[in-house]
Design a protein around this motif. Structure first.
Motif, PDB file in Angstrom:
ATOM      1  N   GLY A 230     -10.452 -19.452  23.062  1.00  0.00           N
ATOM      2  CA  GLY A 230      -9.094 -19.834  23.459  1.00  0.00           C
ATOM      3  C   GLY A 230      -7.998 -19.047  22.757  1.00  0.00           C
ATOM      4  N   GLY A 231      -8.375 -17.959  22.076  1.00  0.00           N
ATOM      5  CA  GLY A 231      -7.366 -17.146  21.398  1.00  0.00           C
ATOM      6  C   GLY A 231      -7.253 -15.773  22.037  1.00  0.00           C
ATOM      7  N   VAL A 232      -7.926 -14.812  21.416  1.00  0.00           N
ATOM      8  CA  VAL A 232      -7.822 -13.425  21.875  1.00  0.00           C
ATOM      9  C   VAL A 232      -8.553 -13.206  23.219  1.00  0.00           C
ATOM     10  N   GLY A 233      -9.671 -13.890  23.406  1.00  0.00           N
ATOM     11  CA  GLY A 233     -10.499 -13.680  24.608  1.00  0.00           C
ATOM     12  C   GLY A 233      -9.727 -13.777  25.925  1.00  0.00           C
ATOM     13  N   PRO A 234      -9.025 -14.902  26.175  1.00  0.00           N
ATOM     14  CA  PRO A 234      -8.302 -15.017  27.458  1.00  0.00           C
ATOM     15  C   PRO A 234      -7.225 -13.945  27.622  1.00  0.00           C
ATOM     16  N   MET A 235      -6.655 -13.480  26.504  1.00  0.00           N
ATOM     17  CA  MET A 235      -5.618 -12.452  26.583  1.00  0.00           C
ATOM     18  C   MET A 235      -6.202 -11.104  26.996  1.00  0.00           C
ATOM     19  N   THR A 236      -7.467 -10.860  26.617  1.00  0.00           N
ATOM     20  CA  THR A 236      -8.128  -9.610  26.990  1.00  0.00           C
ATOM     21  C   THR A 236      -8.212  -9.508  28.516  1.00  0.00           C
ATOM     22  N   ILE A 237      -8.591 -10.608  29.137  1.00  0.00           N
ATOM     23  CA  ILE A 237      -8.753 -10.583  30.602  1.00  0.00           C
ATOM     24  C   ILE A 237      -7.408 -10.367  31.297  1.00  0.00           C
ATOM     25  N   VAL A 238      -6.361 -11.049  30.830  1.00  0.00           N
ATOM     26  CA  VAL A 238      -5.075 -10.847  31.522  1.00  0.00           C
ATOM     27  C   VAL A 238      -4.505  -9.442  31.286  1.00  0.00           C
ATOM     28  N   SER A 239      -4.842  -8.849  30.145  1.00  0.00           N
ATOM     29  CA  SER A 239      -4.371  -7.467  29.907  1.00  0.00           C
ATOM     30  C   SER A 239      -4.953  -6.529  30.947  1.00  0.00           C
ATOM     31  N   LEU A 240      -6.218  -6.763  31.249  1.00  0.00           N
ATOM     32  CA  LEU A 240      -6.884  -5.933  32.255  1.00  0.00           C
ATOM     33  C   LEU A 240      -6.183  -6.085  33.613  1.00  0.00           C
ATOM     34  N   MET A 241      -5.803  -7.307  33.923  1.00  0.00           N
ATOM     35  CA  MET A 241      -5.119  -7.544  35.207  1.00  0.00           C
ATOM     36  C   MET A 241      -3.714  -6.927  35.198  1.00  0.00           C
ATOM     37  N   MET A 242      -3.042  -7.005  34.044  1.00  0.00           N
ATOM     38  CA  MET A 242      -1.705  -6.388  33.947  1.00  0.00           C
ATOM     39  C   MET A 242      -1.829  -4.874  34.132  1.00  0.00           C
ATOM     40  N   ASN A 243      -2.858  -4.291  33.543  1.00  0.00           N
ATOM     41  CA  ASN A 243      -3.089  -2.851  33.707  1.00  0.00           C
ATOM     42  C   ASN A 243      -3.365  -2.500  35.167  1.00  0.00           C
ATOM     43  N   THR A 244      -4.087  -3.368  35.867  1.00  0.00           N
ATOM     44  CA  THR A 244      -4.437  -3.085  37.268  1.00  0.00           C
ATOM     45  C   THR A 244      -3.188  -3.121  38.154  1.00  0.00           C
ATOM     46  N   LEU A 245      -2.331  -4.113  37.905  1.00  0.00           N
ATOM     47  CA  LEU A 245      -1.078  -4.185  38.672  1.00  0.00           C
ATOM     48  C   LEU A 245      -0.239  -2.924  38.408  1.00  0.00           C
ATOM     49  N   LYS A 246      -0.199  -2.539  37.143  1.00  0.00           N
ATOM     50  CA  LYS A 246       0.563  -1.348  36.755  1.00  0.00           C
ATOM     51  C   LYS A 246      -0.027  -0.095  37.420  1.00  0.00           C
ATOM     52  N   ALA A 247      -1.355  -0.021  37.453  1.00  0.00           N
ATOM     53  CA  ALA A 247      -2.020   1.146  38.060  1.00  0.00           C
ATOM     54  C   ALA A 247      -1.629   1.259  39.524  1.00  0.00           C
ATOM     55  N   MET A 248      -1.569   0.096  40.191  1.00  0.00           N
ATOM     56  CA  MET A 248      -1.220   0.119  41.601  1.00  0.00           C
ATOM     57  C   MET A 248       0.244   0.504  41.812  1.00  0.00           C
ATOM     58  N   GLU A 249       1.117  -0.091  40.984  1.00  0.00           N
ATOM     59  CA  GLU A 249       2.547   0.175  41.149  1.00  0.00           C
ATOM     60  C   GLU A 249       2.887   1.638  40.870  1.00  0.00           C
ATOM     61  N   LEU A 250       2.112   2.236  39.972  1.00  0.00           N
ATOM     62  CA  LEU A 250       2.469   3.586  39.525  1.00  0.00           C
ATOM     63  C   LEU A 250       1.591   4.667  40.120  1.00  0.00           C
ATOM     64  N   ARG A 251       0.741   4.292  41.049  1.00  0.00           N
ATOM     65  CA  ARG A 251      -0.189   5.277  41.597  1.00  0.00           C
ATOM     66  C   ARG A 251       0.570   6.492  42.123  1.00  0.00           C
ATOM     67  N   GLY A 252       0.165   7.620  41.663  1.00  0.00           N
ATOM     68  CA  GLY A 252       0.833   8.833  42.116  1.00  0.00           C
ATOM     69  C   GLY A 252       2.053   9.175  41.291  1.00  0.00           C
ATOM     70  N   ASP A 253       2.561   8.184  40.528  1.00  0.00           N
ATOM     71  CA  ASP A 253       3.733   8.460  39.689  1.00  0.00           C
ATOM     72  C   ASP A 253       3.274   8.625  38.260  1.00  0.00           C
ATOM     73  N   ASN A 254       4.225   8.980  37.399  1.00  0.00           N
ATOM     74  CA  ASN A 254       3.914   8.934  35.973  1.00  0.00           C
ATOM     75  C   ASN A 254       3.885   7.480  35.555  1.00  0.00           C
ATOM     76  N   LEU A 255       3.046   7.150  34.563  1.00  0.00           N
ATOM     77  CA  LEU A 255       2.978   5.775  34.089  1.00  0.00           C
ATOM     78  C   LEU A 255       4.231   5.446  33.295  1.00  0.00           C
ATOM     79  N   SER A 256       4.662   4.184  33.403  1.00  0.00           N
ATOM     80  CA  SER A 256       5.833   3.796  32.619  1.00  0.00           C
ATOM     81  C   SER A 256       5.407   3.526  31.190  1.00  0.00           C
ATOM     82  N   ALA A 257       6.359   3.611  30.278  1.00  0.00           N
ATOM     83  CA  ALA A 257       6.021   3.421  28.858  1.00  0.00           C
ATOM     84  C   ALA A 257       5.583   1.997  28.603  1.00  0.00           C
ATOM     85  N   ASN A 258       4.653   1.811  27.657  1.00  0.00           N
ATOM     86  CA  ASN A 258       4.210   0.463  27.297  1.00  0.00           C
ATOM     87  C   ASN A 258       5.216  -0.199  26.388  1.00  0.00           C
TER      88      ASN A 258
END
Ligand code: NDP
Length: 297
Positions: free
Chosen positions: A269-297
């Motif tokens: 209930g600490g770091v574990g659930p955050m790992t999974i949502v980070s992956l999903m945040m990265n996937t949304l970002k990958a889709m939004e930025l496809r073909g573009d430069n990635l935005s800064a973290n």
């Protein structure tokens, strides 16, 4: 003492992602598609990959599990990676580690298109992370940074001791905490199995990140009053009282350490659930930025 509640924070992030997907759907735009490649039948990997695919479905992402035989050759796996690199419907993908011994993990990691590398393990992404340039951050350290951000934990000028130097957790976490960002700007010590004076170091630490995988390793006598403790460790220990037959233990002796802390993450209930949502945040970002430069973290 305040619990850094990864479970409820991850739920809040999931709601935000769900809304982003609904907005895109209502505008007739593409929804993110994550593919997880699993080789073989390792119990832990099956659980982790299953949780990732399920979490994606719950928030409305497309997600696909490609489950390959333990005996697949390295060449065949590389061909699968190339196919996913080229598939325009796939925004991001992961190849779950560890891989069977006959497959070179480094070769596979290098073959993944950095723009679809939502695990953030490709050297391009790791290099850009070091340079503070746009990139995908590795999911577990990114999840911890998100947790620190949302709980407004002060990190600037603090002494952070990271225990464990793996390429996926300890090393990138030490870099993120040292970067000139917020959270970040900490003075970082990276400890590992050859570190001689660990207790001396942890007793000076304002923030301790433990990522070694040894239950109850970090004891109360190693932690100073008011410290922030992030427990990454997950070890399965047999427990006949549980339906699953096992319980999960972190690296930290939670009962004894928690009363001394200003903030602490529980396991589970600490770091574990955050790992999974980070992956999903990265996937949304990958889709939004496809073909573009990635935005800064
Ligand atoms: P690794 O096994 O790759 O690395 C472990 C690290 O711990 C190594 O750097 C090792 O040092 C160090 N270490 C081992 N024993 C000691 C010791 N006695 N004192 C100091 N350092 C020590 O592990 P990972 O980074 O992949 O994972 C660590 C833990 O985190 C595991 O329990 C794993 O299951 C969990 N994990 C949890 C995640 C989550 O989402 N919560 C995600 C990923 C992992 P050396 O390099 O010298 O060998």
């Amino acid at each position: 003492m305040q619990i850094l509640d990864g479970k409820s924070t991850a739920l809040a992030v999931r709601e935000e992602l769900k809304k982003a997907v609904e907005d895109r759907k209502s505008k007739g735009q593409k929804i993110p598609h994550l593919v997880a490649v699993l080789v073989g039948n390792d119990g832990g990997s099956l659980t982790y990959v299953g949780a990732k695919v399920k979490a994606c479905k719950e928030i409305g992402f497309d997600s696909t599990l490609i489950h390959l035989s333990e005996n697949i050759s390295e060449k065949e796996l590389l061909e699968q990676v190339e196919k996913l690199n080229k598939d325009s419907d796939v925004d991001g993908f992961i190849v779950q580690l560890p891989l069977p011994k006959h497959i070179d993990e480094k070769k596979i990691t290098l073959a993944i298109d950095p723009k679809k590398d939502v695990d953030g393990f490709h050297p391009n992404n790791l290099g850009n992370m070091v340079l503070n340039l746009p990139c995908f951050l590795p999911a577990t350290p990114a999840g911890m940074m998100e947790l620190l951000r949302r709980y407004e934990v002060e990190t600037a000028g603090k002494h952070c001791v990271v225990i464990g130097r793996s390429h996926i957790v300890g090393s990138p976490m030490s870099i993120l905490m040292a970067r000139n960002t917020s959270p970040g700007n900490a003075t970082v010590t990276l400890a590992h199995s050859r570190t001689k004076n660990l207790k001396e170091l942890t007793l000076q630490a304002d923030i301790i990140v433990s990522a070694i995988g040894q239950p109850n390793f970090l004891t109360a006598d190693m932690v100073k009053e008011g410290a922030v403790v992030l427990d990454v460790g997950i070890t399965r220990v047999e427990d006949s009282s549980k339906k699953s037959g096992y319980k999960l233990l972190g690296d930290v002796d939670f009962e004894q350490v928690a009363p001394k802390c200003s903030f602490i993450t529980p396991v589970p209930g600490g770091v574990g659930p955050m790992t999974i949502v980070s992956l999903m945040m990265n996937t949304l970002k990958a889709m939004e930025l496809r073909g573009d430069n990635l935005s800064a973290n």
